[in-house]
Write a protein that holds these residues in place. Sequence first.
Motif, PDB file in Angstrom:
ATOM      1  N   UNK A   1       0.823  -1.209   0.000  1.00 48.87           N
ATOM      2  CA  UNK A   1       0.000   0.000   0.000  1.00 48.87           C
ATOM      3  C   UNK A   1       0.852   1.251   0.000  1.00 48.87           C
TER       4      UNK A   1
ATOM      5  N   UNK B   1      -6.425  -2.889   5.701  1.00 50.58           N
ATOM      6  CA  UNK B   1      -6.676  -1.774   4.794  1.00 50.58           C
ATOM      7  C   UNK B   1      -7.094  -0.543   5.600  1.00 50.58           C
TER       8      UNK B   1
ATOM      9  N   UNK C   1      -4.726   3.123   6.104  1.00 49.09           N
ATOM     10  CA  UNK C   1      -5.245   4.272   5.362  1.00 49.09           C
ATOM     11  C   UNK C   1      -5.564   5.439   6.271  1.00 49.09           C
ATOM     12  N   UNK C   2      -6.156   5.149   7.435  1.00 50.67           N
ATOM     13  CA  UNK C   2      -6.752   6.235   8.209  1.00 50.67           C
ATOM     14  C   UNK C   2      -5.821   6.757   9.286  1.00 50.67           C
TER      15      UNK C   2
ATOM     16  N   UNK D   1     -15.710  10.091   2.555  1.00 50.48           N
ATOM     17  CA  UNK D   1     -14.310  10.526   2.599  1.00 50.48           C
ATOM     18  C   UNK D   1     -13.408   9.365   2.986  1.00 50.48           C
ATOM     19  N   UNK D   2     -13.901   8.485   3.877  1.00 48.18           N
ATOM     20  CA  UNK D   2     -13.075   7.339   4.265  1.00 48.18           C
ATOM     21  C   UNK D   2     -12.885   6.392   3.084  1.00 48.18           C
TER      22      UNK D   2
ATOM     23  N   UNK E   1     -12.944   7.216  -0.048  1.00 52.92           N
ATOM     24  CA  UNK E   1     -12.019   7.839  -1.004  1.00 52.92           C
ATOM     25  C   UNK E   1     -10.578   7.548  -0.604  1.00 52.92           C
ATOM     26  N   UNK E   2     -10.308   7.694   0.705  1.00 55.59           N
ATOM     27  CA  UNK E   2      -8.956   7.406   1.168  1.00 55.59           C
ATOM     28  C   UNK E   2      -8.576   5.957   0.905  1.00 55.59           C
ATOM     29  N   UNK E   3      -9.535   5.040   1.150  1.00 51.20           N
ATOM     30  CA  UNK E   3      -9.231   3.630   0.944  1.00 51.20           C
ATOM     31  C   UNK E   3      -9.017   3.321  -0.524  1.00 51.20           C
ATOM     32  N   UNK E   4      -9.676   4.088  -1.401  1.00 49.33           N
ATOM     33  CA  UNK E   4      -9.473   3.823  -2.828  1.00 49.33           C
ATOM     34  C   UNK E   4      -8.038   4.148  -3.229  1.00 49.33           C
ATOM     35  N   UNK E   5      -7.431   5.152  -2.577  1.00 51.47           N
ATOM     36  CA  UNK E   5      -6.046   5.497  -2.918  1.00 51.47           C
ATOM     37  C   UNK E   5      -5.107   4.371  -2.518  1.00 51.47           C
ATOM     38  N   UNK E   6      -5.206   3.932  -1.246  1.00 49.33           N
ATOM     39  CA  UNK E   6      -4.301   2.863  -0.809  1.00 49.33           C
ATOM     40  C   UNK E   6      -4.595   1.579  -1.564  1.00 49.33           C
ATOM     41  N   UNK E   7      -5.889   1.342  -1.854  1.00 51.90           N
ATOM     42  CA  UNK E   7      -6.238   0.138  -2.600  1.00 51.90           C
ATOM     43  C   UNK E   7      -5.642   0.154  -3.995  1.00 51.90           C
ATOM     44  N   UNK E   8      -5.664   1.347  -4.611  1.00 52.92           N
ATOM     45  CA  UNK E   8      -5.115   1.479  -5.965  1.00 52.92           C
ATOM     46  C   UNK E   8      -3.627   1.119  -5.962  1.00 52.92           C
TER      47      UNK E   8
ATOM     48  N   UNK F   1       4.112   8.162   1.120  1.00 54.25           N
ATOM     49  CA  UNK F   1       3.751   8.874  -0.102  1.00 54.25           C
ATOM     50  C   UNK F   1       4.507  10.199  -0.190  1.00 54.25           C
TER      51      UNK F   1
ATOM     52  N   UNK G   1      -6.971  13.300  -1.437  1.00 54.87           N
ATOM     53  CA  UNK G   1      -7.933  12.220  -1.248  1.00 54.87           C
ATOM     54  C   UNK G   1      -7.642  11.437   0.015  1.00 54.87           C
ATOM     55  N   UNK G   2      -6.371  11.246   0.322  1.00 55.72           N
ATOM     56  CA  UNK G   2      -6.078  10.358   1.458  1.00 55.72           C
ATOM     57  C   UNK G   2      -6.100  11.115   2.784  1.00 55.72           C
TER      58      UNK G   2
ATOM     59  N   UNK H   1      -9.279  15.401   2.710  1.00 57.20           N
ATOM     60  CA  UNK H   1     -10.718  15.223   2.799  1.00 57.20           C
ATOM     61  C   UNK H   1     -11.135  14.301   3.920  1.00 57.20           C
TER      62      UNK H   1
END
Lengths: 362, 159, 375
Positions: free
Chosen positions: A62, A320, A324-325, B17-18, B20-27, C139, C197-198, C201
């Motif tokens: 990731x 995940x 991410x958070x 918003x959460x 969206x953030x997960x889509x970045x790391x997932x990508x 990142x 995005x990460x 937002x």
Amino acid sequence: MAFSIYDFTSFNQAIDKALYNALPPVWALIVEMTIIGLVFLLFYALVGLFLVYAERKVCAFMQNRVGPNRVGPYGIFQTIADFIKLLMKELITIKNSDKLLFNLAPFIVIIASFMAIAAIPFGKGLHAIDFDIGILYVIAVSSLGVVGILLAGWSSNNKYSLIGAMRSGAQIVSYELSVGLSLLTIIILAGTMQFSQIVEGQATGWFIFKGHIPAFIAFVMFLIASTAETNRGPFDLAEAESELTAGFHTEYSGIKFAFFFLAEYMNMFIVASIAATVFLGGWMPFHVGGWSGFNHIMDFIPPFIWYLGKTAFVIFLMMWFKWTFPRLRIDQLLNLEWKYLLPINLVNILVMAFIVLMGWHF
Amino acid sequence: MNSFFKYFTDIYSGVKSLLTGMSVTGKYFFSPGQIVTEQYPENRKKLLMQERFKGEVIMPHDQNNQHRCTGCGICETNCPNGSIEVISNRIDSGDGKKVRIIDKHIYHLSMCTFCGLCIKTCPSDALAWGQQFEHAVFDRAKLTKTLNKPGSSILKGIE
Amino acid sequence: MKEVIHTPVPYIEEEEYHINMGPQHPSTHGVLRLVVTLQGEIVKKLKPHCGYIHRGIEKMCEKDTYPQIIHLTDRMDYLSAHINNHAVCLLVENALQVEVPERVKYIRTIIDELTRIQSHQLWWACYGMDLGGLTCFFYGLRDREKILDIFEQSFGSRLLHSYYAPGGLMMDIHPDFQKNVKAFIKYFRKKIKDYDRILTGNVIMQERTRGIGILTRDNAISYAVTGPSGRASGFSCDVRKHYPYACYDKVDFKEILYTEGDTLHRYFARMEEMRESMKIIEQLIDNIPAGDYSAKMKAVLKLPAGEYYQRVETARGELGVYCISDGNKTPFRMKFRSPNFSNLGVLDSISRDTKIADLVAIGASLDFVIPDIDR
């Protein structure tokens, strides 16, 4: 039954019978318990080692990194090397710490997670104990771990550890509620608390599909609350490395630290297997109504693989989240529970009860 | 009523918003081609070194073992940390005049801050940057280097 | 007998206790020590202790010639090394009344802005990490590497460059410099969307930082909090706008101003500054005039006796260099007004009655570089 080739019930009973015939009942029981204990210990160690490796690889990918890649091909022996290193490290004794509690705490944490694993069904007939009240038992036992965390924080004689332990206490007390309520939603649908019955009930369709939207909401609630309960992801306030250096296990070193570390991953595994069992059908294969050919192929995949696959999926979701958070603050954590999760859960139970009453589920 | 709707819009926007953030790391998780890690000891052969890279100060010698250093000591006076010591001799040049030649150009790598003043101020371009960057040694004394090679002499025509 | 050294302990109320954040702590980004007085988790008082990485740079300047001072300024705020160099170079050039070639001015402006972007990238990375999102850290560093590669190609080093010299530059830029910078801008415009995005937002980050650590405009002025931290409070203090140097009077850019002054808006101010910096670079990169890369300078620089002051805008605020010369080749006294030292002063007053987790967030939003505080 379509999947009788993978049924372990008769196999287990045969062993049981053979033992009782050969030995006096007390010895037979002791031998059985020892075998089960050893199997679980081995399983525990393997899963722990694998999960640590998996987490490091997942987070590395990731973050556009390679992750561990030095020890063995693709670094698969990295965790074993780490484990050996932790074994050889010095156990530092802290001045003015409460020696008894300090040494006891890691064991409480690891025993709590070890106890919970007993009730989880890995396949048909593959479980140590099949309680009538399996879910209740798992909830009760898995929350014992917080005692260990509180003791660790208290006995370390370190303010950072104490803050971390207190945070953890507040967190578990609130999030136990949501875990319980979201599982209660499914208990209403299933009509039983026995794990084997719950899994059997999902032969025609997993509960997350059977129970319409309320079951899905309950699944999401369970994921959030259980992530918080295992002190992981965005809810890792108890160890919050940027605020409290390492929280409750700041002062632990060597194998005692490894116990906390292992227990964290085992808790994650247990929580994920509960989610897989209750919401995603446990070891039950994926069936689509009417497609008998497709269903037949699915039956050939062993239930143990199904179970592990679903658990791995839930674990991946939790990783995940974690990678991410950003972390929540303690007051936001409690706000999230008492202002959002709890009311939604209560309404969700009502809706689910109504659906079950009217017979609207599949 | 307004706050009632706000409760749900808050949940919606928060979850959005959460995700969206997960889509970045997932990508990034599902595109391992974007990994940027340099695997250092393995890629030593094909490591791309910039020609201006400041690894260490060297004194280039040509194939006849000749360098361009006159031993004037300007690099020594310009060095802010005293990491250069120039030891020069005076010898007879044949026509009776004493000529200064370099005996030892000592460079303390452990004290160097890589400011580049010695190379910039050298009047005869005798010093240059070397691309060697693996300076770890077990003995500190090895970091003190003599830049002019043994038996070397000054290139003809450099004053 | 071992002698016991008693450090003075600040006065505390009942039910309060001290905690030492630092000198070794993950979120102080160096060796800053904060003695925090806590009541439960609430910060009641805070006392920063500086000096753990004091190297006496101002004193060392007194024995160094002006070209030698450049490499010392690199080591104050190592994330805006070029901009620190720029301050000393401008001071010497103005004192000697040297006219610097246009090419040098353009190149310096571009490199200053690249430095600002890479500094803010590292700040973004650490900000994410301090809030608990470790992925942001990687990142941010990943994209910062691209700028460092450009730096390495042109100046030979990645962190401490010593690239500016009084009168111009140490050497000319690499022939590929313009191409690579343009490629980077294109790349980063894409990646900064990921940043938004990460983290920007993200509801957790917004809720954690909104309304936390409010610095009013009056406080910002009286504590002299400059840079993006001050501008987020509405204190218009951009040296590039008010006292333009190099090419800043030729380019069109916005001074980012907010009035809220909380942690979230300090975050916004820095994110917007990255975009503004990219705009500045885009305006200049194609128009670098041909010419010499350095003005003709004497071998030994001697400033006329007198006092000189020069300020520049680093990534963290206003850096002032004050120099007294007695006509020798070394300065009589050198004084740096470092932005981080002033910004640190405000930490106590804005973090009172917040939680310890907020203190970490506020500290991250003020963007400290500890060697710049201690010098």
